[in-house]
Design a protein around this motif. Structure first.
Motif, PDB file in Angstrom:
ATOM      1  N   LEU A  35      -8.497   4.625   1.061  1.00  0.00           N
ATOM      2  CA  LEU A  35      -7.539   4.366  -0.380  1.00  0.00           C
ATOM      3  C   LEU A  35      -6.803   3.186   0.221  1.00  0.00           C
ATOM      4  CD1 LEU A  35      -6.304   7.548  -1.807  1.00  0.00           C
ATOM      5  CD2 LEU A  35      -7.957   5.984  -2.770  1.00  0.00           C
ATOM      6  N   VAL A  36      -5.908   3.245   1.458  1.00  0.00           N
ATOM      7  CA  VAL A  36      -5.154   2.076   1.959  1.00  0.00           C
ATOM      8  C   VAL A  36      -6.018   0.827   2.121  1.00  0.00           C
ATOM      9  CG1 VAL A  36      -3.650   1.195   3.898  1.00  0.00           C
ATOM     10  CG2 VAL A  36      -3.578   3.674   2.905  1.00  0.00           C
ATOM     11  N   TYR A  37      -7.485   1.179   2.581  1.00  0.00           N
ATOM     12  CA  TYR A  37      -8.213   0.003   2.922  1.00  0.00           C
ATOM     13  C   TYR A  37      -8.644  -0.517   1.683  1.00  0.00           C
ATOM     14  CZ  TYR A  37     -12.380  -2.666   4.291  1.00  0.00           C
ATOM     15  OH  TYR A  37     -13.419  -3.527   4.658  1.00  0.00           O
TER      16      TYR A  37
ATOM     17  N   LEU B 159     -17.212   4.076   0.643  1.00  0.00           N
ATOM     18  CA  LEU B 159     -15.744   3.892   0.996  1.00  0.00           C
ATOM     19  C   LEU B 159     -14.823   4.177  -0.309  1.00  0.00           C
ATOM     20  CD1 LEU B 159     -16.276   0.663   3.253  1.00  0.00           C
ATOM     21  CD2 LEU B 159     -15.285   3.000   3.979  1.00  0.00           C
ATOM     22  N   ALA B 160     -15.355   4.244  -1.457  1.00  0.00           N
ATOM     23  CA  ALA B 160     -14.697   4.653  -2.790  1.00  0.00           C
ATOM     24  C   ALA B 160     -14.867   5.965  -3.211  1.00  0.00           C
ATOM     25  CB  ALA B 160     -15.173   3.450  -3.791  1.00  0.00           C
ATOM     26  N   ARG B 161     -15.461   6.732  -2.329  1.00  0.00           N
ATOM     27  CA  ARG B 161     -15.615   8.273  -2.789  1.00  0.00           C
ATOM     28  C   ARG B 161     -14.996   9.184  -1.815  1.00  0.00           C
ATOM     29  NH1 ARG B 161     -19.734   8.797  -6.542  1.00  0.00           N
ATOM     30  NH2 ARG B 161     -20.743   6.769  -6.796  1.00  0.00           N
ATOM     31  N   ASN B 162     -14.744  10.247  -2.462  1.00  0.00           N
ATOM     32  CA  ASN B 162     -14.102  11.444  -1.510  1.00  0.00           C
ATOM     33  C   ASN B 162     -14.923  11.782  -0.535  1.00  0.00           C
ATOM     34  OD1 ASN B 162     -13.518  14.319  -0.866  1.00  0.00           O
ATOM     35  ND2 ASN B 162     -11.782  13.902  -2.223  1.00  0.00           N
ATOM     36  N   THR B 163     -14.512  11.825   0.692  1.00  0.00           N
ATOM     37  CA  THR B 163     -15.410  12.034   1.904  1.00  0.00           C
ATOM     38  C   THR B 163     -16.043  13.486   1.988  1.00  0.00           C
ATOM     39  OG1 THR B 163     -13.411  12.833   3.192  1.00  0.00           O
ATOM     40  CG2 THR B 163     -14.071  10.501   3.291  1.00  0.00           C
ATOM     41  N   MET B 164     -15.525  14.311   1.073  1.00  0.00           N
ATOM     42  CA  MET B 164     -15.974  15.876   1.310  1.00  0.00           C
ATOM     43  C   MET B 164     -16.855  15.962  -0.227  1.00  0.00           C
ATOM     44  SD  MET B 164     -14.996  16.812   3.900  1.00  0.00           S
ATOM     45  CE  MET B 164     -15.886  18.249   3.837  1.00  0.00           C
ATOM     46  N   THR B 165     -16.283  15.444  -1.199  1.00  0.00           N
ATOM     47  CA  THR B 165     -16.945  16.018  -2.495  1.00  0.00           C
ATOM     48  C   THR B 165     -17.771  14.670  -3.050  1.00  0.00           C
ATOM     49  OG1 THR B 165     -15.028  14.825  -3.862  1.00  0.00           O
ATOM     50  CG2 THR B 165     -14.750  17.291  -3.323  1.00  0.00           C
ATOM     51  N   LYS B 166     -17.583  13.642  -2.468  1.00  0.00           N
ATOM     52  CA  LYS B 166     -18.428  12.557  -2.846  1.00  0.00           C
ATOM     53  C   LYS B 166     -18.179  11.903  -4.311  1.00  0.00           C
ATOM     54  CE  LYS B 166     -20.273  12.518   1.285  1.00  0.00           C
ATOM     55  NZ  LYS B 166     -19.599  11.656   2.238  1.00  0.00           N
ATOM     56  N   LYS B 167     -17.189  12.245  -4.759  1.00  0.00           N
ATOM     57  CA  LYS B 167     -16.992  11.856  -6.147  1.00  0.00           C
ATOM     58  C   LYS B 167     -15.930  10.496  -6.083  1.00  0.00           C
ATOM     59  CE  LYS B 167     -16.655  16.322  -8.511  1.00  0.00           C
ATOM     60  NZ  LYS B 167     -15.931  17.253  -9.197  1.00  0.00           N
ATOM     61  N   GLN B 168     -16.175   9.575  -6.867  1.00  0.00           N
ATOM     62  CA  GLN B 168     -15.623   8.405  -6.846  1.00  0.00           C
ATOM     63  C   GLN B 168     -14.049   8.392  -6.876  1.00  0.00           C
ATOM     64  OE1 GLN B 168     -15.665   4.836  -9.651  1.00  0.00           O
ATOM     65  NE2 GLN B 168     -17.319   4.534  -8.157  1.00  0.00           N
ATOM     66  N   TYR B 169     -13.346   7.726  -6.320  1.00  0.00           N
ATOM     67  CA  TYR B 169     -11.791   7.750  -6.512  1.00  0.00           C
ATOM     68  C   TYR B 169     -11.381   7.284  -7.946  1.00  0.00           C
ATOM     69  CZ  TYR B 169     -11.594   7.817  -1.679  1.00  0.00           C
ATOM     70  OH  TYR B 169     -11.721   8.113  -0.025  1.00  0.00           O
TER      71      TYR B 169
ATOM     72  N   GLU C 252      -3.256   2.217 -16.264  1.00  0.00           N
ATOM     73  CA  GLU C 252      -1.885   2.240 -16.752  1.00  0.00           C
ATOM     74  C   GLU C 252      -0.665   2.069 -15.705  1.00  0.00           C
ATOM     75  OE1 GLU C 252       1.213   4.560 -19.886  1.00  0.00           O
ATOM     76  OE2 GLU C 252      -0.855   4.990 -19.796  1.00  0.00           O
ATOM     77  N   THR C 253      -0.877   3.100 -14.657  1.00  0.00           N
ATOM     78  CA  THR C 253       0.151   3.278 -13.787  1.00  0.00           C
ATOM     79  C   THR C 253      -0.351   2.413 -12.593  1.00  0.00           C
ATOM     80  OG1 THR C 253      -1.092   5.122 -12.660  1.00  0.00           O
ATOM     81  CG2 THR C 253       0.677   5.431 -14.480  1.00  0.00           C
ATOM     82  N   GLY C 254      -1.631   1.918 -12.232  1.00  0.00           N
ATOM     83  CA  GLY C 254      -2.123   1.312 -11.126  1.00  0.00           C
ATOM     84  C   GLY C 254      -2.559   2.350  -9.941  1.00  0.00           C
ATOM     85  N   ARG C 255      -2.435   3.445 -10.372  1.00  0.00           N
ATOM     86  CA  ARG C 255      -2.742   4.566  -9.142  1.00  0.00           C
ATOM     87  C   ARG C 255      -4.275   4.678  -9.037  1.00  0.00           C
ATOM     88  NH1 ARG C 255      -2.025   9.305 -11.698  1.00  0.00           N
ATOM     89  NH2 ARG C 255      -2.005  10.651  -9.882  1.00  0.00           N
ATOM     90  N   LEU C 256      -4.614   4.413  -7.515  1.00  0.00           N
ATOM     91  CA  LEU C 256      -5.996   4.928  -7.091  1.00  0.00           C
ATOM     92  C   LEU C 256      -5.706   6.162  -6.505  1.00  0.00           C
ATOM     93  CD1 LEU C 256      -8.784   3.737  -6.879  1.00  0.00           C
ATOM     94  CD2 LEU C 256      -8.235   2.998  -4.995  1.00  0.00           C
ATOM     95  N   PHE C 257      -6.406   7.181  -6.667  1.00  0.00           N
ATOM     96  CA  PHE C 257      -6.285   8.657  -6.132  1.00  0.00           C
ATOM     97  C   PHE C 257      -7.398   9.449  -6.085  1.00  0.00           C
ATOM     98  CE2 PHE C 257      -5.357   9.028 -10.706  1.00  0.00           C
ATOM     99  CZ  PHE C 257      -6.164  10.086 -10.923  1.00  0.00           C
ATOM    100  N   THR C 258      -7.337  10.472  -5.159  1.00  0.00           N
ATOM    101  CA  THR C 258      -8.057  11.551  -5.267  1.00  0.00           C
ATOM    102  C   THR C 258      -7.652  12.660  -4.966  1.00  0.00           C
ATOM    103  OG1 THR C 258     -10.718  12.058  -4.231  1.00  0.00           O
ATOM    104  CG2 THR C 258      -8.858  11.335  -2.642  1.00  0.00           C
TER     105      THR C 258
END
Length: 612
Positions: free
Chosen positions: A531-533, A558-568, A573-579
């Motif tokens: 996420l930081v990268y 690199l934009a997917r959860n390392t365990m679930t493989k779901k995209q971040y 609206e908030t600018g949040r990028l999360f998993t």
């Protein structure tokens, strides 16, 4: 009926023991149990050695422990070859029942003379060693690393501003520890890998594992870097952040095999570095160096196969633990008393004594003890009854003494005298038992050591050891070490090759589940690093909010959860990028785990992306 059942159990056990005796060690296990010195190649440019000497007060701190490791390794191997292991007999010496002064001769007989290991405290005043220094913040009673490294707070929004407010306190802490900080930099720059130096006696090795106090020092090093960057000394601060990333990378070097403890600690160090970069990006303090090779080096993704190195580390400790509890039974505990035969009752008394002493019994002897323990409940064993009678009378004395001391509590202020009373009563309790066992071993014409060796020869665990080592061989296959070895996956790999009883034993060991637990811990933290990268790429490329979804699609894993493989998930609206965080707190870096316990709203790994 009970007596018939007991006879059936005994016959079954004898058949099992005879079956065991018909087995020989596999050549592979025999070779594995041949003691080898620590290879010479691991005594040069090894961060582990310099880490050990980090607080040594003299200038040769980087190399002083190299000689100590070599000397102790030679001494331990010689003692083991002579049948005088230091600690392999103990599961935990402090938990053994018989630990009194009068037992020294029995200890010497069972475990060999302990001359101790070479250390540096015998020739140098311990007070002269370097120590991390931290004063109290605002006269607080307790000191925390967050007093100076405020940005360790995972959910803090103004951590850098708070650090500036504490400027004088932080700069004093940095100055007080400048020598240690300089040494940390020198250690990283002079090291090529991190290979844990374990003696053949693993428990002795645990006394020489470098302290995890390195975590506190690294947090101060990060604090120093942030303060320098905030003060405009960006080049100096960036150089220090490079050092921390190099320290982390040492763990994944091809030649490295760090201890599992250090691998776990480094997961938190990675999180601290990532949080530091995130704050500096938020504060726009890196805007002038976005394309600097040093920043690119720091934020770059970790290799996808870092889990392979982790599995090697877990396997490394699994091998060491196996050698630790099995070596004696395979190579040393063999009797010369062929003319002695112990009864079932004698076997039970001897095994009870050994267990009370903290001896780790072999699997077959452990099962033999369980069987005799069940039999003793209804068997007419006179010696056991006499032992139980002696114990019961002492138990009553002990019970009365304890309650007498408790009754005195409201009437006496001298608690030290009370504790002394309890101590002497406990010593008496153990002395009576010790005297009973001393007389018993004289009566059967054997020492505890003779009895242990005799039982190991009569009831060997060779089959079990061959099977357990086969587990190690299967896990060691390269194709297996490269993958996530969940408990389910391990069971699938082993079920057709390992007998059910040995597999059940392995499954009960902590190390069996460590393959899964540490893998998840490692890769869950990688979510935050990714996420930081991604945030860095958005800032350096000034990617507009409208293009973020397309950008994430193009970044693949690199934009997917390392365990679930779901995209971040990106919230425009908030600018949040999360998993989402993992369900189990144990899979989180330690400080996030604690924060989550206090704040249930912490549900995600997340960063805030600027809008362009």
């Amino acid at each position: 009926m009970k007596k018939i059942a007991s006879i059936i159990l005994l016959l079954a056990n004898i058949v099992y023991a005879q079956t065991e005796a018909s087995y020989k060690l596999t050549p592979e296990l025999d070779e594995f149990m041949t003691l080898q010195p620590i290879p010479e190649q691991y005594f040069e440019h090894n961060a582990y050695i310099g880490w050990m000497g980090l607080t040594y007060p003299k200038d040769d701190w980087l190399s002083i422990y190299r000689d100590i490791f070599q000397i102790n390794d030679d001494a331990l191997n010689q003692r083991i070859n002579d049948g005088r292991l230091l600690t392999n007999y103990f599961a935990n010496p402090r938990q053994a029942i018989f630990q009194i002064d009068n037992n020294k001769e029995i200890l010497k007989d069972l475990f060999g003379q302990d001359n101790g290991l070479m250390d540096l405290y015998g020739s140098i005043d311990p007070e002269s060693f370097l120590h991390f220094k931290q004063g109290a913040l605002d006269n607080k009673r307790y000191r925390y690393t967050r007093d100076f490294f405020v940005c360790a707070d995972y959910v803090g929004n103004n951590c850098l501003a708070e650090m500036k407010e504490r400027r004088e306190y932080i700069l004093t802490t940095i100055q007080d520890n400048q020598l240690l900080l300089n040494r940390f930099k020198e250690l990283v720059e002079s090291s090529q890998y991190n290979y844990a130096l374990f003696y053949n006696d693993l428990n002795a090795s645990l006394e020489t594992v470098p302290s995890s106090g390195m975590m506190k020092l690294i947090q101060l090093y990060l604090t120093d870097a942030m303060m320098k960057i905030a003060d405009g000394e960006v080049n100096e601060g960036l150089d220090q952040l490079v050092i921390v990333r190099q320290w982390i990378d040492l763990m994944f070097h091809e030649k490295s095999k760090a201890s599992l403890l250090h691998f776990f600690v480094n997961i938190s160090v990675t999180q601290f570095l990532d949080q530091t970069i995130n704050v500096l990006l938020d504060e726009k303090l890196l805007n002038d160096v976005l394309y600097d090779p040093r920043l690119i080096f720091i934020v770059r993704p970790y290799r996808e196969n870092i889990g392979h190195k982790l599995n090697e580390v877990v396997l490394f400790e699994m091998k060491q633990n196996f050698k630790d509890f099995a070596y004696g039974y395979i190579k040393i505990y063999h009797s010369t008393k062929a003319d002695v035969v112990l009864t079932e009752e004698d076997e039970y008394i001897v095994l009870s004594y050994l267990k009370n002493f903290g001896v780790i019994l072999s699997p077959v002897l452990e099962r033999l003890y369980d069987m005799h323990f069940a039999t003793a409940k209804h068997a007419d064993w006179k010696k056991v009854h006499h032992l139980q009678k002696s114990t019961q009378s002492i138990d009553k004395i002990w019970f009365n003494v304890v309650h007498q001391a408790q009754d005195l509590r409201t009437y006496t202020a001298d608690e030290e005298s009370e504790l002394e009373l309890l101590h002497h009563s406990h010593e008496y309790f153990l002395q009576v038992l010790n005297d009973w066992y001393s007389a018993y071993f004289q009566s059967i014409g054997m020492t505890p050591k003779d009895a242990l060796f005799y039982l190991n020869d009569r009831y060997p665990s060779t089959y079990f050891y061959n099977q357990y080592f086969k587990i190690i061989e299967i896990i060691s296959l390269e194709e297996n070490l490269k993958q996530h070895l969940s408990v389910h996956k391990l069971n699938e790999l082993l079920k057709d090759s390992i007998d059910e009883e040995t597999l059940s034993f392995a499954q009960a060991l902590t190390v069996y589940s460590n393959f899964d637990n540490y893998w998840v811990r490692l890769y869950e933290q990688q979510n935050y690093h990714q996420l930081v990268y991604l945030k860095y790429l958005v800032i350096s490329g000034q990617i507009s909010s409208d293009n973020i979804p397309e950008f994430l699609d193009g970044m693949g894993n690199l934009a997917r959860n390392t365990m679930t493989k779901k995209q971040y998930v990106y919230d425009d609206e908030t600018g949040r990028l999360f998993t989402p965080l993992p369900r189990q707190n144990k899979h989180l870096p330690a400080h996030i785990k604690i924060a989550r316990l206090y704040d249930g709203s912490i549900q995600n790994f997340e960063v805030i992306l600027p809008k362009y």
